[in-house]
Design an enzyme around this catalytic site. Structure first.
Site, PDB file in Angstrom:
ATOM      1  N   HIS A 142       0.856  -1.187   0.000  1.00  0.00           N
ATOM      2  CA  HIS A 142       0.000   0.000   0.000  1.00  0.00           C
ATOM      3  C   HIS A 142       0.890   1.234   0.000  1.00  0.00           C
ATOM      4  O   HIS A 142       1.946   1.249   0.633  1.00  0.00           O
ATOM      5  CB  HIS A 142      -0.889   0.018   1.253  1.00  0.00           C
ATOM      6  CG  HIS A 142      -2.060   0.934   1.117  1.00  0.00           C
ATOM      7  ND1 HIS A 142      -1.967   2.287   1.354  1.00  0.00           N
ATOM      8  CD2 HIS A 142      -3.331   0.684   0.743  1.00  0.00           C
ATOM      9  CE1 HIS A 142      -3.155   2.829   1.132  1.00  0.00           C
ATOM     10  NE2 HIS A 142      -3.997   1.897   0.751  1.00  0.00           N
TER      11      HIS A 142
ATOM     12  N   ASP B 198      -7.914  -5.244   0.239  1.00  0.00           N
ATOM     13  CA  ASP B 198      -8.438  -6.106  -0.843  1.00  0.00           C
ATOM     14  C   ASP B 198      -8.060  -7.569  -0.676  1.00  0.00           C
ATOM     15  O   ASP B 198      -8.606  -8.427  -1.378  1.00  0.00           O
ATOM     16  CB  ASP B 198      -7.913  -5.588  -2.192  1.00  0.00           C
ATOM     17  CG  ASP B 198      -8.495  -4.222  -2.500  1.00  0.00           C
ATOM     18  OD1 ASP B 198      -7.736  -3.249  -2.586  1.00  0.00           O
ATOM     19  OD2 ASP B 198      -9.730  -4.132  -2.575  1.00  0.00           O
TER      20      ASP B 198
HETATM   21  C1  SDX Z   1      -6.273   0.067  -2.841  1.00  0.00           C
HETATM   22  O1  SDX Z   1      -4.440   4.608  -2.064  1.00  0.00           O
HETATM   23  C2  SDX Z   1      -5.370   3.989  -1.413  1.00  0.00           C
HETATM   24  O2  SDX Z   1      -5.762   4.355  -0.329  1.00  0.00           O
HETATM   25  C3  SDX Z   1      -5.925   2.755  -2.123  1.00  0.00           C
HETATM   26  C4  SDX Z   1      -6.951   1.939  -1.337  1.00  0.00           C
HETATM   27  C5  SDX Z   1      -8.213   2.742  -1.085  1.00  0.00           C
HETATM   28  O3  SDX Z   1      -8.922   2.416  -0.111  1.00  0.00           O
HETATM   29  O4  SDX Z   1      -8.514   3.639  -1.880  1.00  0.00           O
HETATM   30  O5  SDX Z   1      -6.402   1.511  -0.105  1.00  0.00           O
HETATM   31  C6  SDX Z   1      -7.398   0.710  -2.109  1.00  0.00           C
HETATM   32  O6  SDX Z   1      -6.055   0.399  -3.962  1.00  0.00           O
HETATM   33  C7  SDX Z   1      -5.398  -0.919  -2.099  1.00  0.00           C
HETATM   34  C8  SDX Z   1      -4.203  -1.429  -2.978  1.00  0.00           C
HETATM   35  C9  SDX Z   1      -4.735  -2.547  -3.865  1.00  0.00           C
HETATM   36  N1  SDX Z   1      -3.711  -2.934  -4.860  1.00  0.00           N
HETATM   37  C10 SDX Z   1      -3.056  -4.123  -4.782  1.00  0.00           C
HETATM   38  O7  SDX Z   1      -3.202  -4.926  -3.853  1.00  0.00           O
HETATM   39  C11 SDX Z   1      -2.151  -4.394  -5.963  1.00  0.00           C
HETATM   40  C12 SDX Z   1      -0.789  -4.936  -5.457  1.00  0.00           C
HETATM   41  N2  SDX Z   1      -0.115  -3.819  -4.771  1.00  0.00           N
HETATM   42  C13 SDX Z   1       0.861  -3.063  -5.541  1.00  0.00           C
HETATM   43  O8  SDX Z   1       0.538  -2.881  -6.881  1.00  0.00           O
HETATM   44  C14 SDX Z   1       1.376  -1.849  -4.792  1.00  0.00           C
HETATM   45  O9  SDX Z   1       1.686  -2.263  -3.540  1.00  0.00           O
HETATM   46  C15 SDX Z   1       0.517  -0.609  -4.693  1.00  0.00           C
HETATM   47  C16 SDX Z   1       0.040  -0.135  -6.013  1.00  0.00           C
HETATM   48  C17 SDX Z   1      -0.670  -0.863  -3.816  1.00  0.00           C
HETATM   49  C18 SDX Z   1       1.366   0.482  -4.034  1.00  0.00           C
HETATM   50  O10 SDX Z   1       2.320   0.830  -4.958  1.00  0.00           O
HETATM   51  P1  SDX Z   1       3.504   1.874  -4.564  1.00  0.00           P
HETATM   52  O11 SDX Z   1       3.212   2.583  -3.309  1.00  0.00           O
HETATM   53  O12 SDX Z   1       3.784   2.697  -5.779  1.00  0.00           O
HETATM   54  O13 SDX Z   1       4.673   0.929  -4.211  1.00  0.00           O
HETATM   55  P2  SDX Z   1       5.788   0.526  -5.234  1.00  0.00           P
HETATM   56  O14 SDX Z   1       5.140   0.014  -6.478  1.00  0.00           O
HETATM   57  O15 SDX Z   1       6.749   1.666  -5.333  1.00  0.00           O
HETATM   58  O16 SDX Z   1       6.470  -0.708  -4.501  1.00  0.00           O
HETATM   59  C19 SDX Z   1       7.584  -0.518  -3.650  1.00  0.00           C
HETATM   60  C20 SDX Z   1       8.356  -1.812  -3.771  1.00  0.00           C
HETATM   61  C21 SDX Z   1       8.735  -2.161  -5.206  1.00  0.00           C
HETATM   62  O17 SDX Z   1       9.865  -2.984  -5.138  1.00  0.00           O
HETATM   63  P3  SDX Z   1      11.355  -2.279  -5.401  1.00  0.00           P
HETATM   64  O18 SDX Z   1      11.231  -1.481  -6.696  1.00  0.00           O
HETATM   65  O19 SDX Z   1      11.584  -1.420  -4.209  1.00  0.00           O
HETATM   66  O20 SDX Z   1      12.302  -3.448  -5.533  1.00  0.00           O
HETATM   67  O21 SDX Z   1       7.531  -2.904  -3.308  1.00  0.00           O
HETATM   68  C22 SDX Z   1       7.296  -3.798  -4.396  1.00  0.00           C
HETATM   69  C23 SDX Z   1       7.597  -3.031  -5.679  1.00  0.00           C
HETATM   70  O22 SDX Z   1       7.973  -3.912  -6.713  1.00  0.00           O
HETATM   71  N3  SDX Z   1       5.895  -4.186  -4.315  1.00  0.00           N
HETATM   72  C24 SDX Z   1       5.447  -5.418  -4.478  1.00  0.00           C
HETATM   73  C25 SDX Z   1       4.061  -5.339  -4.258  1.00  0.00           C
HETATM   74  N4  SDX Z   1       3.720  -4.076  -4.000  1.00  0.00           N
HETATM   75  C26 SDX Z   1       4.858  -3.353  -4.035  1.00  0.00           C
HETATM   76  N5  SDX Z   1       6.064  -6.581  -4.770  1.00  0.00           N
HETATM   77  C27 SDX Z   1       5.288  -7.676  -4.868  1.00  0.00           C
HETATM   78  N6  SDX Z   1       3.947  -7.696  -4.670  1.00  0.00           N
HETATM   79  C28 SDX Z   1       3.313  -6.535  -4.363  1.00  0.00           C
HETATM   80  N7  SDX Z   1       2.006  -6.544  -4.171  1.00  0.00           N
END
Ligand code: SDX
Length: 433
Positions: A309, A367
């Protein structure tokens, strides 16, 4: 002498400086007012994804991502989840206070007066293919709502704004249920206003003319909980979209349609549907390590859906609440979802012990478990994000309304860092070789 807190930013190259005022909030981080930066130092700030940028001042919801805190108008989500109802929280978010008895009666009556949709909307739905994704239908239908209300679209009129908010909260369940009925070829049902908000939605979803559907109290409570937990969440992608659309003066139905479109993405509200698809793909707990390794592989686009998140760097408090509700519900409703829950629990256990997830503060978000509850309630997969949209509609319209009362809001128009071709002159075709 004013007691303004200032931060000075100095450009070492030119020696120029600018003083930025620190603006305090009630909770959470203070913000740096950098509006003088371009004129005083000649720079824009750069913050792709706005991870470090406050786009507005808001009094609606507060999140502490480190402590796993979520407050709606100051009330902790745990207390609201236990003691309140979704419709009461709609009043709380919209008006800032929990209603007293008289106001509650009045608000209920207002919502009930607007639960039906114009019959033209039902002909509109018939234009979609039967296999249309309900989110695609919802985007179109909500955007089209404005064409039915020409007489109350003056967004400078607070009464028109409030009526639009009431209409959207009241009609989203009816429209969502119609989309579902159309997708399964069953006749549309009408709201029964003697029922509660959530119960009414379930009966429009699952009743048929031949026989009524009486939802179990356990099912109503589980869905009520889901909707309470999804009602608002600060400046998430879809809410920011609604605010940005609203800043141009677009009508509220068009703004909420833009929010629905944004919510649809699997990185945002579409994650609940993606989680179930992922759990079904894994299906066997023995397969979990393979998927965890894929999620860690930068060259593999696979991510653990329902994990991570932007704000919560500890447990999402909503996930904690939903996780418990999952256990309770599956005892009562549908053991058929037990295998999915078992895979989810095992996946959570493995991921939370893995260095990759620990060092990136990746925890289950709202989720991760919500899809299991929706599936146990018999909600079809392609309706999961629609349920999220029904719930978040109150957050969207509340933020849209807040924009109009803010004294520092103007049309949203971010800057950029240009990295394209340097200025060059046009070359006529005959000279291009
Ligand atoms: C919702 O914003 C809100 O409040 C949203 C929400 C709401 O109520 O409105 O809470 C609802 O959207 C919840 C999130 C649902 N999405 C998912 O579950 C999809 C999986 N999650 C990811 O796509 C991700 O964690 C996000 C989109 C939720 C957050 O993305 P960020 O903050 O941009 O984080 P990032 O992509 O910069 O990740 C940081 C690191 C990265 O690795 P490095 O580049 O540092 O090596 O963490 C890794 C990412 O690759 N990473 C994950 C991951 N999420 C982040 N690796 C594996 N699996 C994951 N799920």
């Amino acid at each position: 002498m004013t007691n303004r807190r200032l931060v000075t930013i100095t450009d070492n190259a030119s020696g120029s400086s600018v003083e930025c005022e620190v603006l305090e909030g009630v909770h959470g981080r203070s913000v740096l007012d950098i509006r003088a930066l371009p004129s005083k130092l000649g720079y824009f700030t750069y913050d792709p994804g706005f991870a470090s940028t406050a786009s507005c001042s808001s009094a609606i919801t507060y999140i502490d991502g480190q402590e796993g805190v979520l407050l709606y108008r100051g009330y902790p989500i745990e207390q609201l989840a236990e003691h309140s109802s979704f419709l009461e929280i709609c009043h709380l978010l919209l008006y800032g206070e929990l209603p007293d008895k008289a106001r509650w009666k009045e608000f209920n009556a207002e919502i009930r007066r607007h639960t039906m949709v114009h019959e033209g909307i039902r002909r509109f739905i018939a234009g979609y293919n039967h296999d249309a994704h309900p989110m695609g239908m919802l985007v179109g239908i909500v955007g089209a709502l404005s064409t039915f209300y020409h007489d109350t679209l003056d967004i400078s009129d607070p009464e028109h704004r409030e009526l639009a908010a009431i209409r959207l909260i009241a009609k989203l369940p009816s429209i969502a249920a119609d989309c579902y009925k159309y997708s399964i070829g069953q006749p549309f049902m009408y709201p029964i206003n003697s029922l509660g908000y959530v119960e009414n939605f379930l009966q429009m979803m699952f009743s048929v003319r031949a026989e009524p559907y009486i939802p179990s109290p356990v099912a109503v409570r589980a869905l009520e909980l889901m909707m309470i937990l999804h009602a608002d969440h600060e400046q998430n992608a879809s809410t920011s979209t609604v605010r940005l659309a609203g800043s141009s003066g677009a009508n509220p139905y068009a703004c909420v349609a833009a929010g629905i479109a944004t919510l649809w993405g699997p990185a945002h509200g579409g994650a609940n549907e993606a989680v179930i698809n992922m759990l079904q793909d894994i299906s066997d707990p023995a397969e979990i390590p393979k998927y965890v390794e894929r999620a860690k592989d930068r060259n593999d686009p696979f991510r653990l859906m329902g994990f991570g998140h932007r704000v919560y760097k500890s447990f999402d408090p909503r996930a904690t609440i939903i996780r418990q509700a999952c256990h309770d519900l599956l005892q009562d409703l549908d053991a058929g979802n037990q295998p999915l829950l078992e895979v989810a629990l095992r996946l959570e256990e493995i991921a939370l012990q893995d260095e990759y997830f620990i060092e990136r503060n990746l925890y289950p978000n709202v989720d991760f478990y919500s899809g299991i509850i929706l599936r146990a309630l018999g909600i079809p997969l392609n309706m999961f994000t629609v349920i999220f949209a029904i719930s978040r509609s109150v957050g969207w319209v509340t933020h849209w309304m807040e924009f109009f009362t803010a004294d520092d809001q103007r049309i949203g128009r971010p800057q950029q860092r240009y990295v394209g071709a340097a200025r060059r002159d046009f070359v006529p075709m005959k000279d291009r070789g």
